[in-house]
Design a protein around this motif. Structure first.
Motif, PDB file in Angstrom:
ATOM      1  N   SER A 125      -7.217   5.668   9.286  1.00  0.00           N
ATOM      2  CA  SER A 125      -6.502   4.588   9.961  1.00  0.00           C
ATOM      3  C   SER A 125      -6.308   4.803  11.448  1.00  0.00           C
ATOM      4  CB  SER A 125      -5.140   4.391   9.295  1.00  0.00           C
ATOM      5  OG  SER A 125      -4.390   5.589   9.334  1.00  0.00           O
ATOM      6  N   HIS A 137      -8.547   0.560   5.098  1.00  0.00           N
ATOM      7  CA  HIS A 137      -9.200   0.051   6.312  1.00  0.00           C
ATOM      8  C   HIS A 137     -10.695  -0.209   6.135  1.00  0.00           C
ATOM      9  CE1 HIS A 137      -5.543   0.586   8.632  1.00  0.00           C
ATOM     10  NE2 HIS A 137      -5.349   1.649   7.861  1.00  0.00           N
ATOM     11  N   ASP A 175      -8.423   6.071  -0.597  1.00  0.00           N
ATOM     12  CA  ASP A 175      -7.635   4.971  -0.040  1.00  0.00           C
ATOM     13  C   ASP A 175      -8.564   4.155   0.854  1.00  0.00           C
ATOM     14  OD1 ASP A 175      -6.064   3.415   1.679  1.00  0.00           O
ATOM     15  OD2 ASP A 175      -4.376   4.799   1.586  1.00  0.00           O
ATOM     16  N   GLY A 194       0.832  -1.210   0.000  1.00  0.00           N
ATOM     17  CA  GLY A 194       0.000   0.000   0.000  1.00  0.00           C
ATOM     18  C   GLY A 194       0.860   1.251   0.000  1.00  0.00           C
ATOM     19  N   PHE A 195       1.925   1.213   0.781  1.00  0.00           N
ATOM     20  CA  PHE A 195       2.799   2.388   0.855  1.00  0.00           C
ATOM     21  C   PHE A 195       3.403   2.663  -0.526  1.00  0.00           C
ATOM     22  CE2 PHE A 195       6.306   5.092   1.803  1.00  0.00           C
ATOM     23  CZ  PHE A 195       5.902   5.832   2.901  1.00  0.00           C
ATOM     24  N   GLU A 250      -8.967   9.178   2.653  1.00  0.00           N
ATOM     25  CA  GLU A 250      -9.164   7.772   3.020  1.00  0.00           C
ATOM     26  C   GLU A 250     -10.669   7.588   3.174  1.00  0.00           C
ATOM     27  OE1 GLU A 250      -6.694   6.547   6.384  1.00  0.00           O
ATOM     28  OE2 GLU A 250      -5.203   8.012   5.792  1.00  0.00           O
ATOM     29  N   SER A 305      -3.218  -5.876   3.001  1.00  0.00           N
ATOM     30  CA  SER A 305      -2.453  -6.131   4.221  1.00  0.00           C
ATOM     31  C   SER A 305      -3.255  -5.945   5.501  1.00  0.00           C
ATOM     32  CB  SER A 305      -1.253  -5.185   4.245  1.00  0.00           C
ATOM     33  OG  SER A 305      -1.698  -3.835   4.103  1.00  0.00           O
ATOM     34  N   LYS A 306      -4.513  -5.545   5.376  1.00  0.00           N
ATOM     35  CA  LYS A 306      -5.326  -5.321   6.592  1.00  0.00           C
ATOM     36  C   LYS A 306      -6.402  -6.415   6.663  1.00  0.00           C
ATOM     37  CE  LYS A 306      -3.185  -1.209   6.316  1.00  0.00           C
ATOM     38  NZ  LYS A 306      -1.829  -1.134   6.772  1.00  0.00           N
ATOM     39  N   THR A 312      -5.395  -1.923   0.092  1.00  0.00           N
ATOM     40  CA  THR A 312      -4.312  -2.876   0.365  1.00  0.00           C
ATOM     41  C   THR A 312      -4.881  -4.259   0.662  1.00  0.00           C
ATOM     42  OG1 THR A 312      -4.253  -2.714   2.761  1.00  0.00           O
ATOM     43  CG2 THR A 312      -3.091  -1.003   1.546  1.00  0.00           C
ATOM     44  N   HIS A 361      -3.059   9.404   5.110  1.00  0.00           N
ATOM     45  CA  HIS A 361      -1.919   8.549   5.488  1.00  0.00           C
ATOM     46  C   HIS A 361      -0.593   9.077   4.935  1.00  0.00           C
ATOM     47  CE1 HIS A 361       0.470   4.708   5.379  1.00  0.00           C
ATOM     48  NE2 HIS A 361      -0.070   4.623   6.579  1.00  0.00           N
TER      49      HIS A 361
HETATM   50  C1  LIG Z   1      -4.572   4.402   4.869  1.00  0.00           C
HETATM   51  C2  LIG Z   1      -3.376   3.558   4.573  1.00  0.00           C
HETATM   52  N1  LIG Z   1      -2.892   3.540   3.322  1.00  0.00           N
HETATM   53  C3  LIG Z   1      -1.811   2.807   2.996  1.00  0.00           C
HETATM   54  C4  LIG Z   1      -1.160   2.042   3.939  1.00  0.00           C
HETATM   55  C5  LIG Z   1       0.039   1.248   3.535  1.00  0.00           C
HETATM   56  O1  LIG Z   1      -0.345  -0.064   3.249  1.00  0.00           O
HETATM   57  P1  LIG Z   1       0.681  -1.271   3.357  1.00  0.00           P
HETATM   58  O2  LIG Z   1       0.753  -1.645   4.788  1.00  0.00           O
HETATM   59  O3  LIG Z   1       0.065  -2.320   2.490  1.00  0.00           O
HETATM   60  O4  LIG Z   1       1.982  -0.786   2.832  1.00  0.00           O
HETATM   61  C6  LIG Z   1      -1.651   1.999   5.241  1.00  0.00           C
HETATM   62  C7  LIG Z   1      -0.977   1.147   6.243  1.00  0.00           C
HETATM   63  O5  LIG Z   1      -0.698   1.483   7.334  1.00  0.00           O
HETATM   64  C8  LIG Z   1      -2.768   2.791   5.576  1.00  0.00           C
HETATM   65  O6  LIG Z   1      -3.232   2.822   6.825  1.00  0.00           O
END
Ligand SMILES: Cc1ncc(COP(=O)(O)O)c(C=O)c1O
Length: 393
Positions: A188, A216, A213, A110-111, A184, A242-243, A240, A140
């Motif tokens: 987050s 979450h 974004d 995500g980053f 977002e 990843s959550k 993402t 974020h």
């Molecule tokens: C709103 C938001 N965008 C992007 C990311 C980044 O995602 P990733 O953890 O997949 O790199 C996060 C993660 O903390 C997030 O909270």
């Protein structure tokens, strides 16, 4: 030279120490059922983003393993060289169906997605001038970094304040060039939601494109659990894996033209090795499971409401949370750290979140609920926080 250099770094670390802002890694053991092995014992984990418990789901593990066994451990090259497999395209098709849109592209995190997508979308060399980019103040860090990489001045509006956003859109209405709104859909660190329909209306009214974004929200909220902008008129639907989706990686659902452009201009996509089969297997399984998790979503959100009410009754400030993320806003950094330690002594993992992740004076414990938590765990959390309230209030 090196010593002088390291002295500068140490000075910075010492300053962080003095302010109670130094961050440290903590080694975690294995996790199951909302609990994690930690320092030789089992602790109830209220700090992970594993909202649906998918990180340990048998189908994700099975498909990740299966795809790795069949296709190998790595993709061997970037997507544009020889790293694109039918597996990437299968996941992208599932994203198009779930989120609604013309095209999708997966990213390595995500980053990385936010940084490199925004840098490419707002490339002044391509656009010929600087676009107008309206940003929620609490977006974020990855979005801020993307804008920094593009050397774009953000036009920031107060958090979730659409009147303020509209006044800024109006003020800039006569300036030529493309305009964008970045937010977002679930924030987050605060667990509040943006008003997606109102954002769509504003974007439409002021001829702006909306970039949301959904890190979450995806898996937890929206149509079939696919997020608050699922099947809505949002130009850029980013999120993402990843959550709530339990694994790793990220995506953008967008138009076909934007996808083609990113394939040709987005450095983070072009110059990075493609996602490996194991990760793609977990993505594919998560996207397959999401629509079937209605009961889990209902339970997590009902538990969140119960926990919020209990925290408020104990005298705490939980901000405007309306989701599975519940901030216990304490304020001062050292006090927040002390509260996190007190929780840990009671077998609860509730990590202290401090500046610069949150604004100064708004340090907090960020609790995140998961479908894996039992009712007993939820009740225990409420009881412990109530019992500890006298220490900070
Ligand atoms: C709103 C938001 N965008 C992007 C990311 C980044 O995602 P990733 O953890 O997949 O790199 C996060 C993660 O903390 C997030 O909270």
């Amino acid at each position: 030279m090196t010593n002088n250099y390291e002295t500068l770094l140490k000075n910075h670390l010492n300053t962080l120490d003095e302010k109670g802002m130094r961050r440290q890694l903590r080694q975690m053991g294995r996790s199951l059922n909302g609990r994690t092995d930690f320092k030789g014992r089992e602790i109830i984990n209220f700090s992970s983003n594993n909202y649906m418990g998918l990180a340990q789901h048998p189908l994700l593990i099975e498909r990740g393993t299966d795809w790795m066994e069949k296709w190998g451990a790595g993709a061997m090259a970037s997507r544009l060289v020889c790293g694109t497999m039918e597996l990437h395209e299968q996941v992208e098709q599932r994203l198009i169906q779930g989120k609604g849109g013309e095209a999708a592209l997966v990213f390595n995190s995500g980053f990385q997605a936010n940084v490199s997508i925004l840098a490419a979308l707002f490339d002044k060399e391509i656009l010929g001038s600087e676009p107008l980019v309206f940003c929620d103040r609490l977006n974020h860090s990855s979005m801020h970094h993307g804008l920094k990489a593009a050397n774009i001045r953000q036009i920031r509006y107060h958090h979730n304040d659409l009147n303020h956003l509209e006044s800024l859109l109006r003020k800039n209405a006569n300036i030529a060039g493309p305009r964008f709104i970045l937010s977002e859909s679930v924030f987050s660190m605060d667990g509040d939601q943006s008003d997606v329909d109102a954002l769509i209306e504003l974007a439409d009214k002021y001829d702006a494109q909306l970039y949301l974004d959904e890190a979450h929200a995806t898996g937890v909220l929206g149509q079939n659990g696919f997020g608050l902008c699922a099947h809505k008129n949002v130009a850029f639907k980013m999120g993402t894996f990843s959550k709530a989706l339990g694994g790793f990686g990220a995506y953008l659902v967008c138009s076909k033209v934007v996808r083609e452009y990113l394939i040709n201009r987005c450095a983070g996509f072009i110059y990075s090795t493609a996602l490996p089969p194991s990760v793609l297997g977990t993505m594919d399984a998560a996207l397959e499971l999401v629509p079937s998790l209605g009961a889990e979503r209902k339970r997590v959100l009902a538990n969140a409401s119960k926990v919020r009410n209990s925290f408020i009754k104990s005298g705490f400030n939980v901000g405007k949370s309306s989701t599975q993320i519940i901030p216990l806003i304490i304020g001062e950094e050292k006090k927040t750290l002390a509260f996190a330690n007190a929780l840990e002594a009671e077998n609860i993992l509730g990590i202290a979140i401090r500046p610069p992740t949150v604004p100064r004076g708004a340090s907090r414990i960020r609790f995140a609920l998961s479908a894996s938590h039992s009712d007993v765990d939820i009740n225990y959390l409420c009881d412990v926080v109530d019992h500890l309230s006298t220490k900070v209030l």
